[in-house]
Write a protein that holds these residues in place. Sequence first.
Motif, mmCIF file in Angstrom:
data_model
loop_
_atom_site.group_PDB
_atom_site.id
_atom_site.type_symbol
_atom_site.label_atom_id
_atom_site.label_comp_id
_atom_site.label_asym_id
_atom_site.label_seq_id
_atom_site.Cartn_x
_atom_site.Cartn_y
_atom_site.Cartn_z
ATOM 1 N N GLY A 9 37.400 33.794 42.813
ATOM 2 C CA GLY A 9 38.592 33.527 41.674
ATOM 3 C C GLY A 9 39.784 32.851 41.701
ATOM 4 N N LEU A 117 29.921 33.741 41.089
ATOM 5 C CA LEU A 117 29.147 34.516 42.004
ATOM 6 C C LEU A 117 28.883 35.908 41.634
ATOM 7 C CD1 LEU A 117 30.480 35.407 46.206
ATOM 8 C CD2 LEU A 117 30.787 37.538 44.488
ATOM 9 N N ILE A 148 39.456 42.177 36.578
ATOM 10 C CA ILE A 148 38.992 42.958 36.458
ATOM 11 C C ILE A 148 38.045 43.347 36.226
ATOM 12 C CG2 ILE A 148 39.130 42.305 33.717
ATOM 13 C CD1 ILE A 148 41.291 45.537 33.267
ATOM 14 N N GLY A 305 44.527 41.054 43.626
ATOM 15 C CA GLY A 305 44.931 40.963 42.682
ATOM 16 C C GLY A 305 44.217 42.279 41.982
ATOM 17 N N GLY A 318 51.971 42.147 37.596
ATOM 18 C CA GLY A 318 50.798 42.064 38.129
ATOM 19 C C GLY A 318 50.336 40.297 38.756
ATOM 20 N N ALA A 322 50.064 40.218 43.196
ATOM 21 C CA ALA A 322 48.441 39.435 43.228
ATOM 22 C C ALA A 322 49.085 38.654 44.468
ATOM 23 C CB ALA A 322 47.950 38.452 42.128
HETATM 24 C C1 LIG Z 1 49.278 41.571 27.970
HETATM 25 C C2 LIG Z 1 49.192 40.474 29.464
HETATM 26 C C3 LIG Z 1 51.134 40.098 29.451
HETATM 27 C C4 LIG Z 1 51.059 40.558 30.957
HETATM 28 N N1 LIG Z 1 52.271 39.886 31.421
HETATM 29 C C5 LIG Z 1 52.480 39.391 33.052
HETATM 30 C C6 LIG Z 1 53.494 38.973 33.452
HETATM 31 O O1 LIG Z 1 54.414 39.013 32.850
HETATM 32 N N2 LIG Z 1 54.262 39.030 34.433
HETATM 33 C C7 LIG Z 1 53.373 38.972 35.525
HETATM 34 O O2 LIG Z 1 53.639 39.162 36.348
HETATM 35 N N3 LIG Z 1 51.558 39.934 34.694
HETATM 36 C C8 LIG Z 1 51.097 39.526 33.703
HETATM 37 N N4 LIG Z 1 50.126 40.007 33.703
HETATM 38 C C9 LIG Z 1 49.211 40.597 34.498
HETATM 39 C C10 LIG Z 1 49.294 38.859 34.742
HETATM 40 O O3 LIG Z 1 48.089 38.597 33.747
HETATM 41 C C11 LIG Z 1 47.516 38.829 36.384
HETATM 42 O O4 LIG Z 1 47.720 40.330 36.877
HETATM 43 C C12 LIG Z 1 47.778 38.307 37.110
HETATM 44 O O5 LIG Z 1 47.223 36.665 36.549
HETATM 45 C C13 LIG Z 1 46.395 38.592 38.806
HETATM 46 O O6 LIG Z 1 45.885 37.901 38.257
HETATM 47 P P1 LIG Z 1 44.062 37.200 39.267
HETATM 48 O O7 LIG Z 1 44.316 36.422 39.544
HETATM 49 O O8 LIG Z 1 44.438 38.863 40.101
HETATM 50 O O9 LIG Z 1 43.101 37.705 38.295
HETATM 51 P P2 LIG Z 1 42.675 36.859 37.123
HETATM 52 O O10 LIG Z 1 43.798 35.939 36.300
HETATM 53 O O11 LIG Z 1 42.058 37.827 36.175
HETATM 54 O O12 LIG Z 1 41.787 36.198 37.510
HETATM 55 C C14 LIG Z 1 40.024 36.243 38.476
HETATM 56 C C15 LIG Z 1 39.791 34.510 38.350
HETATM 57 O O13 LIG Z 1 38.408 34.952 38.569
HETATM 58 C C16 LIG Z 1 37.592 34.024 38.082
HETATM 59 N N5 LIG Z 1 35.796 34.766 38.537
HETATM 60 C C17 LIG Z 1 35.897 36.195 37.483
HETATM 61 N N6 LIG Z 1 35.037 36.344 38.142
HETATM 62 C C18 LIG Z 1 33.709 35.215 38.978
HETATM 63 C C19 LIG Z 1 32.854 35.264 39.331
HETATM 64 N N7 LIG Z 1 31.575 36.241 39.035
HETATM 65 N N8 LIG Z 1 33.350 34.115 40.103
HETATM 66 C C20 LIG Z 1 33.625 33.652 39.778
HETATM 67 N N9 LIG Z 1 34.842 33.286 39.809
HETATM 68 C C21 LIG Z 1 35.113 34.408 39.158
HETATM 69 C C22 LIG Z 1 37.720 34.066 36.687
HETATM 70 O O14 LIG Z 1 37.684 33.707 36.058
HETATM 71 C C23 LIG Z 1 39.687 33.755 36.686
HETATM 72 O O15 LIG Z 1 39.686 33.036 37.066
HETATM 73 C C24 LIG Z 1 50.454 40.167 32.111
HETATM 74 C C25 LIG Z 1 48.475 40.721 31.457
HETATM 75 C C26 LIG Z 1 48.553 40.785 30.047
HETATM 76 C C27 LIG Z 1 46.724 41.427 29.688
#
Ligand SMILES: Cc1cc2nc3c(=O)[nH]c(=O)nc-3n(C[C@H](O)[C@H](O)[C@H](O)COP(=O)(O)OP(=O)(O)OC[C@H]3O[C@@H](n4cnc5c(N)ncnc54)[C@H](O)[C@@H]3O)c2cc1C
Length: 424
Positions: A9, A117, A148, A305, A318, A322
């Motif tokens: 990710g 993956l 998610i 995350g 969020g 993370a």
């Molecule tokens: C409406 C809304 C508003 C928000 N506002 C805020 C805010 O103001 N401040 C804040 O801190 N957070 C906010 N968030 C939350 C925030 O976007 C996430 O919590 C944060 O970005 C953590 O992301 P992550 O890297 O864990 O996951 P994600 O950003 O979902 O990234 C996951 C990555 O994994 C990749 N992936 C998925 N499956 C695979 C696979 N099988 N193989 C390889 N790659 C894969 C995807 O393509 C993606 O790039 C908001 C969320 C929403 C829905």
Amino acid sequence: MTRRALVIGGSLGGLIAAHLLRSTGWDAVVFERNDEELASRGVGLGTHPQLIGVLKRAGIDFDESMGITPTRAVCLDRNGKIIVERPTARTLSGWSRLYQALLDALPARSYRLGKRLTRVVQDADGATAFFADGTSERGDFLVGADGIRSAVRAQFLPDVQPRYAGYVAWRSVLDEADVPVELWREMVDLYAFCLPEGEQLISYAVPGCDNDTAVGHRAYNIVWYRPVDRDTLTDICTDAQGRHHAAGIPPPLIRRDVVERIKAAARASIAPQVAEIFARSAPFFQPIYDLASPQMVFGRAVLAGDAAFVARPHAGAGTTKAALDAACLADSIRHARDGSGHGNLDRGLERYQRMQLPFGKALVELNRAEGAYLSAQIKPKAERTAEELHRDIGAVVNAHIGRSDQVGAMVAAHGLDVHVNAPV
Ligand SMILES: Cc1cc2nc3c(=O)[nH]c(=O)nc-3n(C[C@H](O)[C@H](O)[C@H](O)COP(=O)(O)OP(=O)(O)OC[C@H]3O[C@@H](n4cnc5c(N)ncnc54)[C@H](O)[C@@H]3O)c2cc1C
């Protein structure tokens, strides 16, 4: 010998994890399923001091070019009049601003695109990741930062699924150049709420699509939470070809009639200044979910995350969570020692879970409580509690003012503040 971590990710969580693991001597490589860089996800992102602290540890200095800091939090009524006003100081950045800074600081060979993956196989010494393109990679351990719908979580916790909260977030971003000048002048310094009954809208200026905070190059960001029952959700997640997108409809596929309806609803129920900006943009929506994993470590595979916990976005924390996951993971591994004084990876991973599991649960609960009023809107009125029927508008704005203190207190209560400013 340098040890190798596979990070699945390549969004903010995965990038921060890779940086912090690398800073503690690991060869951390990110595998992202998309074929192209993700910089086009141009939506606003609220920050907290803890996120800024961890970014600093990752080598990213958060100067004024990273965000915009409005000075007044206000609530606008249906006619655009300010009905509540408080001072505020929270910095609003942009998802792509942080992404680009983190990506630029990572060696190109450590960020691999087009790597979806499909499966993890592990033993006592490490994990092997298998990808849809037929390749595989071996590491001492694997971090599932794949969001998610995590494939890593699906393998180890197949029954843990996101739970729909009963509302969606309509989102839109409009370039400063496309906002009428007088409107921009009126709104740029405001963190503005519109609170029609049963709904919640927040809007503020953010860095522009080229990540610029210079005058004339910024953008205006709107997040509008609206209750949507399951049948309506199915309808609006169905494209013009009749195909239903259960895991979320890509923005370009949202039907024109759905977009027209939401723009009409904006004109009918929210402050005209914000409705005008919204009507000029190309809005899209994201259903809001809760997700809490009962476990984050599975031998040599760990979750981080949104893959582990998805808190509703009300606290805007969020990405902060993370970042804290990433910092705690790197520090736990570095500090764990076995009898010989050497680093003990398994003990470090155990500590990571011990620290982050309760924090993730608490953050999900906090945000669930914040969104309870919105969730309740799809229930008949007779079944709602007093709090679900009546909302105190001043309290909603005050909650925003105290948000960073609240997140800070929660981080301290879980003993995680040591990870924010720890030396690299
Ligand atoms: C409406 C809304 C508003 C928000 N506002 C805020 C805010 O103001 N401040 C804040 O801190 N957070 C906010 N968030 C939350 C925030 O976007 C996430 O919590 C944060 O970005 C953590 O992301 P992550 O890297 O864990 O996951 P994600 O950003 O979902 O990234 C996951 C990555 O994994 C990749 N992936 C998925 N499956 C695979 C696979 N099988 N193989 C390889 N790659 C894969 C995807 O393509 C993606 O790039 C908001 C969320 C929403 C829905």
